[in-house]
Motif scaffolding. Structure first.
Motif, PDB file in Angstrom:
ATOM      1  N   GLY A  37     -12.886  11.968 -65.064  1.00 41.18           N
ATOM      2  CA  GLY A  37     -12.730  11.012 -63.780  1.00 41.18           C
ATOM      3  C   GLY A  37     -13.961  11.434 -63.006  1.00 41.18           C
ATOM      4  N   TRP A  38     -14.876  12.055 -63.531  1.00 40.23           N
ATOM      5  CA  TRP A  38     -16.127  12.336 -62.561  1.00 40.23           C
ATOM      6  C   TRP A  38     -16.749  11.226 -62.114  1.00 40.23           C
ATOM      7  CZ3 TRP A  38     -18.193  16.469 -66.513  1.00 40.23           C
ATOM      8  CH2 TRP A  38     -17.467  17.517 -66.435  1.00 40.23           C
ATOM      9  N   PRO A  39     -17.470  11.062 -60.992  1.00 38.13           N
ATOM     10  CA  PRO A  39     -18.279   9.906 -60.578  1.00 38.13           C
ATOM     11  C   PRO A  39     -19.482   9.743 -61.677  1.00 38.13           C
ATOM     12  CG  PRO A  39     -17.937  11.679 -58.929  1.00 38.13           C
ATOM     13  CD  PRO A  39     -17.607  12.288 -60.160  1.00 38.13           C
ATOM     14  N   ASP A  40     -19.593   8.329 -61.660  1.00 38.99           N
ATOM     15  CA  ASP A  40     -20.573   8.193 -62.706  1.00 38.99           C
ATOM     16  C   ASP A  40     -22.157   8.626 -62.312  1.00 38.99           C
ATOM     17  OD1 ASP A  40     -21.366   5.875 -65.148  1.00 38.99           O
ATOM     18  OD2 ASP A  40     -22.912   5.697 -63.500  1.00 38.99           O
ATOM     19  N   ALA A  41     -22.238   8.405 -61.186  1.00 42.08           N
ATOM     20  CA  ALA A  41     -23.618   8.786 -60.672  1.00 42.08           C
ATOM     21  C   ALA A  41     -24.123  10.375 -61.113  1.00 42.08           C
ATOM     22  CB  ALA A  41     -23.881   8.559 -59.158  1.00 42.08           C
ATOM     23  N   LYS A  42     -23.018  11.364 -61.168  1.00 44.17           N
ATOM     24  CA  LYS A  42     -23.104  12.551 -61.244  1.00 44.17           C
ATOM     25  C   LYS A  42     -23.585  12.950 -62.883  1.00 44.17           C
ATOM     26  CE  LYS A  42     -21.495  14.818 -57.394  1.00 44.17           C
ATOM     27  NZ  LYS A  42     -21.476  16.047 -56.808  1.00 44.17           N
ATOM     28  N   VAL A  43     -23.381  11.951 -63.721  1.00 44.04           N
ATOM     29  CA  VAL A  43     -23.429  12.212 -65.219  1.00 44.04           C
ATOM     30  C   VAL A  43     -24.550  11.627 -65.807  1.00 44.04           C
ATOM     31  CG1 VAL A  43     -22.338  12.217 -67.324  1.00 44.04           C
ATOM     32  CG2 VAL A  43     -20.859  12.649 -65.252  1.00 44.04           C
ATOM     33  N   THR A  44     -25.736  12.216 -66.459  1.00 46.56           N
ATOM     34  CA  THR A  44     -26.615  11.520 -67.002  1.00 46.56           C
ATOM     35  C   THR A  44     -26.726  11.990 -68.534  1.00 46.56           C
ATOM     36  OG1 THR A  44     -29.076  11.240 -66.792  1.00 46.56           O
ATOM     37  CG2 THR A  44     -28.154  13.281 -66.492  1.00 46.56           C
ATOM     38  N   VAL A  45     -27.608  11.247 -69.367  1.00 50.33           N
ATOM     39  CA  VAL A  45     -27.946  11.452 -70.646  1.00 50.33           C
ATOM     40  C   VAL A  45     -29.365  11.962 -70.600  1.00 50.33           C
ATOM     41  CG1 VAL A  45     -28.097  10.426 -72.810  1.00 50.33           C
ATOM     42  CG2 VAL A  45     -26.216   9.779 -71.336  1.00 50.33           C
ATOM     43  N   VAL A  46     -29.553  12.887 -71.541  1.00 45.73           N
ATOM     44  CA  VAL A  46     -30.813  13.438 -71.956  1.00 45.73           C
ATOM     45  C   VAL A  46     -30.390  14.025 -73.362  1.00 45.73           C
ATOM     46  CG1 VAL A  46     -32.454  15.223 -71.483  1.00 45.73           C
ATOM     47  CG2 VAL A  46     -31.231  14.291 -69.694  1.00 45.73           C
ATOM     48  N   PRO A  47     -31.289  13.459 -74.163  1.00 46.18           N
ATOM     49  CA  PRO A  47     -30.879  13.727 -75.494  1.00 46.18           C
ATOM     50  C   PRO A  47     -31.502  15.155 -76.049  1.00 46.18           C
ATOM     51  CG  PRO A  47     -33.009  12.543 -75.545  1.00 46.18           C
ATOM     52  CD  PRO A  47     -32.483  12.562 -74.031  1.00 46.18           C
ATOM     53  N   ASN A  48     -30.752  15.676 -77.149  1.00 43.35           N
ATOM     54  CA  ASN A  48     -31.359  16.956 -77.773  1.00 43.35           C
ATOM     55  C   ASN A  48     -33.083  16.946 -77.972  1.00 43.35           C
ATOM     56  OD1 ASN A  48     -29.398  18.793 -77.727  1.00 43.35           O
ATOM     57  ND2 ASN A  48     -28.392  17.919 -79.413  1.00 43.35           N
ATOM     58  N   TRP A  49     -33.577  17.937 -77.847  1.00 37.72           N
ATOM     59  CA  TRP A  49     -34.988  18.220 -78.091  1.00 37.72           C
ATOM     60  C   TRP A  49     -35.387  18.373 -79.671  1.00 37.72           C
ATOM     61  CZ3 TRP A  49     -36.620  22.692 -80.234  1.00 37.72           C
ATOM     62  CH2 TRP A  49     -35.631  23.884 -79.935  1.00 37.72           C
ATOM     63  N   VAL A  50     -36.313  17.723 -80.026  1.00 41.06           N
ATOM     64  CA  VAL A  50     -36.879  17.995 -81.493  1.00 41.06           C
ATOM     65  C   VAL A  50     -38.196  18.325 -81.497  1.00 41.06           C
ATOM     66  CG1 VAL A  50     -37.248  17.075 -83.775  1.00 41.06           C
ATOM     67  CG2 VAL A  50     -35.414  16.290 -82.239  1.00 41.06           C
ATOM     68  N   ASP A  51     -38.496  19.667 -81.988  1.00 42.54           N
ATOM     69  CA  ASP A  51     -40.017  20.018 -81.898  1.00 42.54           C
ATOM     70  C   ASP A  51     -40.789  19.364 -82.873  1.00 42.54           C
ATOM     71  OD1 ASP A  51     -42.340  21.451 -81.996  1.00 42.54           O
ATOM     72  OD2 ASP A  51     -41.360  23.565 -81.852  1.00 42.54           O
ATOM     73  N   THR A  52     -41.155  18.119 -82.901  1.00 49.45           N
ATOM     74  CA  THR A  52     -41.752  17.366 -83.839  1.00 49.45           C
ATOM     75  C   THR A  52     -43.057  18.053 -84.364  1.00 49.45           C
ATOM     76  OG1 THR A  52     -42.794  15.967 -82.060  1.00 49.45           O
ATOM     77  CG2 THR A  52     -40.683  15.198 -82.955  1.00 49.45           C
TER      78      THR A  52
END
Length: 731
Positions: free
Chosen positions: A517-532
């Motif tokens: 039930g957290w506020p949507d504005a507090k949750v963001t998406v950052v993908p996992n990193w890949v050492d290409t």
């Protein structure tokens, strides 16, 4: 690079004598100068000839430090610096003018510098004088290399083969080893075009004279070729003759042969450009060596220099040479690679113009990949990643931004932490919890009071604790993975104290919002990193027929479905194999304590023993950090799990040029392109087989996959997003 990087360079080599190691020192300084570095080259020996040093004096940003002439080391006399003297001098020079990186060559030297500890984290070690086979890699050598790797910022490897060998034996090298092959300058003079060879045929050798380099038997080639009706002469350039205790007569015999053997024209030591001019007037280069060196993981600078001049080269058939010039290169020394065999290869070059022209073209093409400009571009790439620019949001601050990172398991943050530590304007400290819910409250309190921003990895007990002890005015960022949502910790976090919760996929953001039930504005998406950059390596032969799975525990990873795919493929083509890189499930106590888990793996192991199509087709590889090396053998990475928060394995495979194949676990299509997602194991097998059966299909799909992961998950992109989270900019 936006700021001037200061490099200190020292090789345990004598620049008075022209050989591969001395040429390395010259080329490294030239490349660093082209890359925009301010570079100090420290000489080991008193200058007796300026053949290699003088061309460096006028380069932009280059200073040559001459310890003997400048009287920098008491008691040196006319002797070369010892490793101990060199280490002490380098520390003094650094104290007077600190360097950003110290580029070193020579195992004894690097070992001494590491032992002193003055340059930890700034060493860029170029190592060739190390064990290059399993039989040579003693435990003592492995421990020494582990210490070197741990103290180094980068390990500079001449070839991919050397990098992979080092990573397989020294886990600390993984993620630190980068390619730094030899480079050759393009000729600064018009190269003569010779459609027909001279009469007599002109052979040429440049470099050191040593038993294993076959330089003494080489001097008999004109005489031996004359017996076959081929008139020839040998031109030699160099003044370094090895005094080898294992061959006590070699130095005298070599000296005499250079002075008076029939058909020998010895030009002595020459500046590099003059040596190239001499070679350019010849017809055929000699790179033939003792077969004992065939297993070497190094690349011959000599072959590249001759190639830059358009000269074909006679040399041994080795895996490294086949990778460079092709298996069908026409001037490999046949048979046992003895003197008669070498003469046969030279005679072929003399009698068969097509073979000579093909060899010259192959050598020329190979050399184009190793120019000084290419080396400078490679250095710029390494330096840009090691020394990122300061984010605009921290410039102008009166003090660095204080970043605290806390958690019990930081393995998913390793390279991000390296990036944070390298950013100008950031001061990074860790609070490493000894277990999921065990820590030192005093140390945690100190970090909370000190930090401007705290990042907690895993939304577990650490996140709960820091949410209740947040300092007023600081930022607080939590990263949530999959397993925490099944526990009570997210609901125990004081969400009012949290500035951002980071999820690795849109699906798990939605799940987190639904559960908490957290506020949507507090949750963001950052993908996992890949050492290409680390993962992008050439594939090994046969990779297209090898499936790979990384991590098979717990049972929801569904190795059984991976076996279904393998069986379907092997029903039509027995070349298919499956490699599994994972800890066995019984090494995880929390898995092996569950009867249903043990039953699952018992059934899998029995199936592999009894199913005819699986016999000998599944390989379990050791769990470890050498994923980039392992992926060279993998053509397709499977993700057959029931559910995942992100599943890094397919993305890592994509960066390596492998084709991902996923079953539709929840949220997979929001991370990966739908073209890689298949409804059933049968459909997955059909798609994989179709790629391999189509001419160029597997290679093309691998290139598409590689491009997608660079666009979406490259370390640099993810690090930029995280930097925005730390500084409250861009998010």
């Amino acid at each position: 690079m936006t700021r001037t990087i200061k490099a200190l360079v020292y090789g345990d080599v004598d620049l008075n004598l022209i050989d591969g190691s001395a040429v390395w020192a010259q080329s490294t300084v030239q490349a660093l100068s082209l890359a925009g570095c301010e570079t100090r080259l420290v000489l080991k020996s008193p200058v007796r000839t300026g053949r290699l040093v003088d061309p460096l004096a006028g380069l932009p940003g280059v200073t040559v430090v001459r310890p003997y002439e400048e009287r920098l080391v008491a008691g040196q006399g006319t002797r070369p610096l010892s490793p101990a003297q060199a280490a002490q001098l380098l520390a003094r020079l650094d104290a007077d003018e600190p360097c950003d990186l110290l580029v070193l060559r020579g195992r004894r030297l690097v070992t001494r510098v590491v032992a002193d500890g003055a340059f930890d984290g700034r060493i860029w070690a170029y190592l060739t004088d190390i064990p290059q086979s399993a039989t040579e890699m003693t435990e003592e050598a492995r421990e020494e290399l582990s210490r070197i790797a741990a103290a180094s910022r980068q390990l500079l490897c001449q070839t991919e083969e050397l990098r992979c060998f080092l990573e397989s034996w020294v886990p600390e090298a993984c993620g630190r080893a980068v390619l730094c092959p030899p480079s050759v300058p393009e000729p600064a003079f018009p190269v003569p075009e010779q459609d027909r060879p001279h009469e007599p045929l002109r052979l040429v050798y440049t470099g050191k004279f040593a038993p294993r380099w076959n330089t003494l038997p080489m001097t008999r080639l004109p005489e031996l070729l004359a017996e076959q009706g081929v008139r020839a002469e040998l031109h030699t350039v160099g003044d370094k003759i090895h005094d080898d205790p294992a061959h006590p007569d070699f130095k005298e015999a070599m000296t005499q042969a250079l002075r008076g053997a029939p058909g020998i024209h010895h030009h002595g030591g020459q500046p590099r450009e003059q040596a190239m001019r001499i070679a350019a007037e010849c017809d055929l280069g000699l790179g033939w060596r003792d077969p004992v060196l065939d297993a070497s993981l190094e690349l011959s600078t000599k072959v590249l220099e001759f190639g830059a001049l358009g000269l074909p080269v006679v040399l041994n058939r080795t895996p490294a040479h086949e990778a460079l010039l092709g298996a069908d290169y026409p001037l490999y020394v046949p048979g046992r690679a003895d003197l008669a065999d070498a003469a046969e290869a030279v005679a072929r070059a003399a009698r068969e113009p097509e073979a000579r022209h093909l060899a010259a073209d192959r050598c020329r093409q190979a050399a184009r990949r190793y120019t000084l400009d290419s080396a400078a571009a490679r250095w710029r790439g390494h330096l840009d990643r090691a020394f990122p620019s300061a984010p605009a949001s921290v410039t102008g601050r009166s003090r660095p931004l204080r970043v605290g990172v806390a958690g019990h398991d930081l393995k998913f943050l390793t390279r991000l932490l390296d990036h944070f530590r390298a950013l100008p304007g950031l001061d990074v400290r860790l609070d490493t919890w000894s277990a999921l819910a065990r820590h030192d409250p005093v140390a945690s309190r100190e970090l909370a009071d000190w930090a401007d921003v705290v990042v907690v990895e895993w939304c577990g007990p650490a996140a709960v604790w820091y949410s209740r002890h947040k300092r007023r005015g600081s930022r607080f960022v939590v990263r949530l993975h999959r397993f925490e949502l099944d526990a009570e910790w997210p609901r125990q976090v004081d969400i009012d104290a949290v500035d951002r919760v980071v999820c690795v996929s849109p699906y798990y953001k939605r799940r987190a919002l639904d559960v908490t039930g957290w506020p949507d504005a507090k949750v963001t998406v950052v993908p996992n990193w890949v050492d290409t950059e680390q993962l992008d390596r050439p594939k090994a032969p046969g990779a297209r027929f090898r499936l790979g799975m990384i991590g098979i525990a717990p049972s929801r990873k569904r190795l059984d479905l991976g076996l279904d795919v393998l069986e379907k493929l092997r029903a039509h083509d027995r070349r298919w194999q499956l490699s599994v890189k994972s800890k066995p499930p019984w090494e995880y106590w929390w898995i092996w304590n569950k009867p249903e888990e043990r039953e699952h793996y018992d059934a899998i192991l029995r199936r592999m023993q009894n199913a005819p199509l699986l016999e000998g087709a599944v390989v379990f590889d050791q769990f470890g950090p050498d994923v980039a090396n392992w992926l060279r053998r993998i053509g397709h990475v499977l993700s057959t799990s029931d559910d995942e928060s992100f599943h890094l394995a397919p993305a890592e495979g994509m960066a390596s040029g492998a084709v991902p194949a996923l079953l539709p676990w929840p949220g997979a299509d929001e991370i990966y392109d739908r073209r890689w997602i298949h409804e059933t194991p049968e459909a997955m097998a059909e798609a994989i087989a179709s790629l391999v059966d189509t001419e160029g299909g597997w290679e093309a799909a691998g290139e598409v996959a590689r491009g997608q992961v660079r666009e979406g998950f490259a370390l640099e992109r993810v690090a930029e997003a995280w930097t925005g989270l730390l500084t409250d900019s861009g998010m």
